[in-house]
Design an enzyme around this catalytic site. Structure first.
Site: not given
Length: 304
Positions: A10, A32-34, A118
């Site tokens: 993570d 997502g990651v953000d 991306s």
């Protein structure tokens, strides 16, 4: 020297000095990651984003905030190109890694953890996303001592690990191309696949000295020509290794057609970290060399 390592886990749990957030242009959080970073780091991150990026952030650029509640001291935010929306210029993706390293250097970070930018909701083809990450990190001057490429799932982690392992072979090809650029047109390269199908092999040789040659097999890992070559090796340094191992090789500048052909071969192989094959048990080179094992993609044979 910077080390580059693949990690499964993570991104929000990484204890690097800085972690990289795959943000969006608005810089107000997202999915997502953000979204994961904003949730784990707390509202302080959003407050800093509003203050530091009132007009958002351009695609390919990077900036920073503190890490909020995260183990990392800093977050380097970067905006990757949205492949699914038509932003398919690889230079923008490369810029994300380059600018993130530059920002991390300005902060004084010694370790940085990247997600695969991306490659999630922005739908960049994962193999090319991995290639862009590895090649850009390797070619960017930085004081960072350790860079982590963090994959959340096992499949992505395996693909990154495989690309890092294959990078030695790719750098050897790039080193040969660099020598051609320096005028050492006599250098020839003959790649093959071992009969077992498990290893890629290559011979680098000077036809003027038929008994000379450098033999490499991917089974040797990072050992090449009496030195060490990995993903972080510069092609110029690999070229120097080849020259030391082939001391009789001369800069003749007399085979530009071959040098151009080989440069095209490497350019065809680089984007996907695929390896060319001139011979193997399963095919011959009548229709040209193959790019990638059993891919069926052929590249014209070298000029006479």
């Amino acid at each position: 020297m910077t080390t580059l390592v693949a990690v499964q886990g993570d991104i929000t749990a990484q204890t690097s000095d800085a972690i990289v957030n795959a943000a969006n242009n608005a810089m107000r959080g997202g999915g997502g990651v953000d979204g994961a970073i904003h949730r784990a780091g707390g509202p302080e991150i959003l407050r800093e984003c509003i203050a530091r990026f009132p007009n958002g952030l351009a695609t390919g650029d990077a900036g920073w905030t503190t890490g909020g509640r995260l183990p990392a001291r800093w977050i380097v935010h970067t905006v990757g190109p949205n492949h699914g929306a038509g932003q398919r210029d690889r230079a923008l993706l490369e810029s994300c890694y380059r600018r993130s390293l530059e920002v991390a250097d300005e902060l004084g970070a010694r370790s940085v953890a990247f997600p695969l930018i991306s490659a999630g909701v922005y739908a960049w083809p994962r193999r090319e996303a991995i290639s862009a990450a590895i090649d850009t990190i390797a070619s960017t001057p930085t004081s960072i001592e350790e860079v982590l490429l963090v994959a959340y799932d096992a499949k992505a982690h395996q693909e990154i690990s495989s690309a890092l392992a294959m990078a030695t072979s790719v750098r050897i090809l790039q080193g040969a191309r660099e020598l051609h650029r320096r005028g050492y047109h006599g250098l020839r390269v003959r790649p093959a696949v071992a009969p077992s199908g498990m290893y890629w092999r290559v011979v680098l040789y000077d036809p003027a000295e038929p008994d000379s040659g450098i033999h490499y097999t991917s089974g040797a890992g990072t050992e090449f020509a009496g030195g060490h070559v990995d993903a972080m090796s510069a092609p110029g340094d690999v070229a120097d290794l080849i020259l030391r191992a082939l001391p009789g090789l001369q800069a003749t500048n007399d085979a530009p057609a071959y040098a151009a052909w080989f440069a095209g071969l490497v350019a065809a192989a680089e984007p996907q970290h695929a390896l060319p094959v001139a011979s193997a048990d399963y095919f011959d080179d009548t229709d040209g060399w193959e790019i990638g094992w059993c891919s069926g993609l052929r590249y014209p044979k070298p000029p006479e």
